[in-house]
Design a protein around this motif. Structure first.
Motif, mmCIF file in Angstrom:
data_model
loop_
_atom_site.group_PDB
_atom_site.id
_atom_site.type_symbol
_atom_site.label_atom_id
_atom_site.label_comp_id
_atom_site.label_asym_id
_atom_site.label_seq_id
_atom_site.Cartn_x
_atom_site.Cartn_y
_atom_site.Cartn_z
ATOM 1 N N TYR A 91 6.768 2.326 24.359
ATOM 2 C CA TYR A 91 7.297 1.456 23.250
ATOM 3 C C TYR A 91 5.852 0.632 22.894
ATOM 4 N N GLN A 97 3.491 0.721 19.099
ATOM 5 C CA GLN A 97 3.324 -0.484 18.466
ATOM 6 C C GLN A 97 1.921 -0.817 18.322
ATOM 7 N N CYS A 126 24.136 -3.489 19.037
ATOM 8 C CA CYS A 126 22.993 -3.421 19.894
ATOM 9 C C CYS A 126 23.095 -2.827 21.383
ATOM 10 N N CYS A 137 21.921 0.799 22.192
ATOM 11 C CA CYS A 137 20.472 1.345 22.280
ATOM 12 C C CYS A 137 19.643 0.302 23.081
ATOM 13 N N HIS A 138 20.080 -0.818 23.088
ATOM 14 C CA HIS A 138 19.096 -1.879 23.892
ATOM 15 C C HIS A 138 19.825 -2.276 25.140
ATOM 16 N N TYR A 184 10.493 -15.260 18.012
ATOM 17 C CA TYR A 184 10.198 -13.781 17.752
ATOM 18 C C TYR A 184 11.177 -13.040 17.170
ATOM 19 N N ARG A 186 8.449 -4.979 8.156
ATOM 20 C CA ARG A 186 8.125 -4.283 9.437
ATOM 21 C C ARG A 186 8.911 -2.805 9.210
ATOM 22 N N MET A 201 16.173 0.207 13.032
ATOM 23 C CA MET A 201 16.334 -1.233 12.912
ATOM 24 C C MET A 201 16.266 -1.681 11.366
#
Ligand code: HEM
Ligand code: HEM
Length: 196
Positions: free
Chosen positions: A41, A45, A127, A130-131, A153, A166, A174
């Motif tokens: 990841y 990014q 959520c 996946c998280h 954040y 984004r 997302m």
């Protein structure tokens, strides 16, 4: 070789520490923690900042200075660090009655419910799928870890997904999820995640 990546990455990440903190545990709410994030990841990014498909006034410039080996080394280094529990206040000081005047407990409970169950009515996916149950993400799938990330954040990330600011990945899941979330839900789930 993973060990040599990590050692090289530690050196190369020195210029990142001013914002992302010692070992990737940023102490500034708007600078994301990078510690214990999945390396695939992080690499994704950094490449997106470098090619301009994800934009941030600070990161876009930083990423220009990194070549492929730097990106791999730095990502391996941060992935090998342990994320620290949040010590910043969960709720911003000016936000005593967040999310539509409900009290803090109700907001956290709303965030927990959304994280685990999604919102059936507005078709927000859960959520947790996946998280992960502890915000650990999913390493093989490059689903990022969210655990102990700063609420400010997280709110910004979700708001940027929602507005489309984004969307570095054309199939960014997302983007679709955040579009269905209210600002109140974004706040509540971000507060909850920051406490994981
Ligand atoms: C975001 C890495 C230096 C400020 C990020 C992200 C990564 C990263 C991987 C994305 C995190 C995520 O999606 O969870 C690095 C590396 C650096 C570096 C490897 C050094 C080479 C800096 C510096 C600053 C900074 C020096 C401040 C001047 C930020 C900010 C974001 C960010 C504000 C969030 C951007 C947004 O809201 O979309 N960084 N960073 N970074 N970084 Fe850095
Ligand atoms: C990224 C939150 C549901 C897959 C993110 C990020 C946040 C987030 C805050 C950015 C992380 C960072 O910048 O460090 C949430 C919340 C959800 C949710 C609150 C529930 C309402 C899901 C689901 C999936 C998913 C159900 C999979 C089907 C991803 C992926 C990324 C991501 C692939 C990386 C996107 C990119 O490359 O920019 N999520 N997420 N998320 N999430 Fe979720």
């Amino acid at each position: 070789h993973a060990e040599s990546n990590i050692n090289a990455g530690k050196q190369k990440a020195e210029s990142c520490a001013s914002c992302h903190g010692e070992n990737g545990n940023s102490m500034v709410a708007t600078f994301p923690k990078l510690a214990q994030q999945h390396s695939s990841y992080l690499e994704q990014q950094l490449r997106s900042f470098k090619d301009g498909s994800r934009n941030d006034p600070m990161m876009s410039a930083m990423a220009q200075t990194l070549n492929d080996a730097d990106i791999a080394d730095i990502s391996a280094y941060y992935a090998a660090q342990k994320v620290s529990e949040n010590t910043l206040p969960v709720l911003a000081a000016d936000d005593e009655k967040p999310a539509g005047n409900k009290d803090v407990q109700a907001t956290i409970a709303q965030g927990s419910d959304l994280y685990r169950n999604g919102n059936l009515k507005s078709e927000v996916s859960a959520c947790i799928a996946c998280h992960g149950p502890f915000g650990e993400g999913n390493k093989p799938a490059s689903f990022p870890a969210l655990k102990s990330q700063h609420a400010d954040y997280l709110i910004k990330a979700l708001t940027d997904f929602k507005s489309g600011a984004r969307s570095n990945n054309p199939e960014n899941i997302m983007h679709m999820i955040a579009k269905k979330m209210t600002d109140e839900e974004i706040k509540a789930v971000s507060y909850r995640i920051s406490m994981m």
